[in-house]
Design an enzyme around this catalytic site. Structure first.
Site, short mmCIF file in Angstrom:
data_model
loop_
_atom_site.label_atom_id
_atom_site.label_comp_id
_atom_site.label_asym_id
_atom_site.label_seq_id
_atom_site.Cartn_x
_atom_site.Cartn_y
_atom_site.Cartn_z
N HIS A 68 0.86 -1.19 0.00
CA HIS A 68 0.00 0.00 0.00
C HIS A 68 0.89 1.24 0.00
CE1 HIS A 68 -3.21 2.72 0.96
NE2 HIS A 68 -4.08 1.75 1.07
N HIS B 178 -3.22 9.47 17.40
CA HIS B 178 -1.92 8.80 17.41
C HIS B 178 -0.89 9.90 17.24
CE1 HIS B 178 -4.59 5.44 15.68
NE2 HIS B 178 -4.47 5.27 16.98
N TYR C 95 -13.86 1.37 9.87
CA TYR C 95 -12.52 1.66 9.37
C TYR C 95 -11.74 0.36 9.31
CZ TYR C 95 -7.76 3.52 9.31
OH TYR C 95 -6.46 3.79 9.00
N HIS D 68 1.26 2.44 16.24
CA HIS D 68 -0.14 2.11 16.03
C HIS D 68 -0.30 1.33 14.74
CE1 HIS D 68 0.39 5.96 13.96
NE2 HIS D 68 -0.63 5.65 13.21
N GLU E 256 -1.45 12.24 14.14
CA GLU E 256 -2.63 11.84 13.38
C GLU E 256 -3.88 11.86 14.23
OE1 GLU E 256 -1.92 7.96 11.76
OE2 GLU E 256 0.12 8.43 11.15
N HIS F 65 2.83 1.33 12.16
CA HIS F 65 3.86 2.34 11.91
C HIS F 65 3.98 3.32 13.07
CE1 HIS F 65 1.37 5.87 10.17
NE2 HIS F 65 0.53 5.06 10.73
#
Ligand code: FE2
Length: 421
Positions: free
Chosen positions: A281, A354, A339, A360, A330, A324
């Site tokens: 991704h 985060h 989600y 997370h 964020e 990550h």
């Protein structure tokens, strides 16, 4: 009127807009000409934003501001107390005041910088049960990106009216006066209040000349005004505090205007979502709708990013957002649906944080499902999450800290240990 960053002109009454000049000696009908500058006068042409407004009374006509006693949860205070580097998450807030309008029902959740620094972004949640009646709001601290989550609202701005339903976003530029009307029932949503450079469309780099949010899908209202000689309250946010003054007329009295400093709305379903067609991704920056650059190249003061319905086709790929840690901070909200990185606990109307360098990623359940999934093409449908990502660490307000879920860390408990040879 469609387009992002365009030069618009509009008049609600024929002949109200001067032709060929901005400030004629005597504007038509006795209107007052007024420039509203959203950038420094001398900003480079591609950064320069201003509009000329032709109105029934000048904005300057008001009495001194006094402290505003309402909207008790709406603040810019970021506090000085030490902040634990914990991940945080919130359920939809159920104790927001009842019988309130858009201003009084605003709760500041996450704050970054002092608005006087002209950088930073704050995240608020609003809940309104009635229209703003004879009250208008203006924010001198920043532009407001409004993200409805429940209930359509109408923004009646100085430049015209915008209806904004869940699934749409709207922007009110810094300083523009507006009031918020409800169609009925409850209106809830989020606001990203941007103190920094105005949001713009991100550069597209190798993507090319089309894609992501396309400029033509942004809609700016035509001029619309109200001629009301009756008491109006003007609430203004300035340097993190709220102030009030009283007018004997509605200040939404702009009969004509032209320029490129404008409110707009945008339907998130128009976003041309781009992702991998091979493996892995891309970074979530591929989902950036709008960006407010900082003075450091590539480092956003604020990015507004969405996670819309999309096809997942990556081969030999862990498809949800990966684990990550990020130097950027964020804040995430959910407009509807689920989600894909969180199986539970993140509900529409909720919020998560985060912060800088917080580890997370998917929760155990989502990780387990995605690790074992058959990798055929799958469409993620019926969801719209968003993120306000910033280079400035967020500080939750004391109200936010009091209302955070107590056990969010549990989302990442009980991962099985890798088995080494
Ligand atoms: Fe993240």
């Amino acid at each position: 009127m469609t387009g992002f960053g365009g030069q618009f002109e509009t008049e609600a009454v024929a002949g109200a807009l001067p032709k060929g000049r901005n400030s004629p000696q005597r504007p038509s009908y006795g209107l007052y000409a007024e420039q509203l500058s959203g950038s420094a006068f001398t900003a480079p042409r591609h950064e320069n934003r201003r509009s000329w407004l032709y109105r029934m009374r000048p904005t300057a006509d008001h009495r001194p501001f006094e402290p505003f006693g309402g909207a008790r949860l709406f603040s810019a205070a970021s506090g000085e107390a030490p902040l634990a580097p914990n991940r945080l998450r919130w359920d939809p807030l159920n104790d927001l005041p009842d019988g309130t309008d858009f201003v009084d029902g605003m709760a500041t959740m996450l704050a970054t910088r002092d608005p006087a620094e002209l950088i930073g972004v704050n995240v608020h949640i609003y809940r309104a049960t009635r229209s703003m009646d004879r009250r208008v709001f203006a924010n001198a601290d920043g532009e407001m990106l409004v993200i409805p989550q429940e209930g359509e609202i109408e923004l009646f701005t100085e430049m015209g009216r915008l209806r904004v339903a869940p699934g749409w976003i709207a922007l009110v530029p810094r300083g523009v006066r507006f009031r918020v009307m409800l169609g009925g029932g409850v209106a809830r949503g989020y606001v990203a209040e941007n103190f920094g450079s105005p949001f713009r469309l991100p550069e597209l780099g190798p993507i090319g000349s089309n894609g992501l949010a396309n400029a033509r899908d942004f809609e700016t209202p035509v001029a619309s005004y109200e001629d009301r000689d009756e008491p109006f309250e003007l609430v203004q946010k300035s340097l993190g505090h709220l102030w009030t003054t009283h007018l004997d007329h509605s200040p939404l009295d702009v009969v004509a205007w032209h320029g490129n400093y404008v409110p707009w709305r945008y339907e998130l379903a128009r976003f041309n979502t781009i992702g991998t067609v091979s493996f892995d991704h891309p970074d979530p920056s591929i989902f950036t709708v709008l960006t407010s650059p900082s003075e450091t190249p590539g480092r956003a003061n604020a990015d507004f990013v969405i996670f819309p319905p999309r096809w997942m086709v990556g081969e030999d790929t862990f498809r949800p957002p990966w684990f990550h840690r990020n130097v950027m901070s964020e804040a995430m909200g959910l407009i509807h649906g689920d989600y894909d990185a969180k199986a539970e606990g993140f509900r529409p109307g909720g919020l998560s944080l985060h912060n800088i360098m917080s580890g997370h990623g998917p929760d155990v359940e989502s990780w387990r499902k995605a690790s074992g999934a058959e990798l055929k093409p799958v469409k993620i449908e019926g969801t719209m999450a968003f993120m306000v990502e910033t280079c400035w660490p967020y500080r939750p307000t004391s109200y936010a800290l009091e209302h955070a879920q107590p056990d969010y860390d549990q989302a990442w408990a009980d991962f099985p240990k890798a088995k080494m040879p």
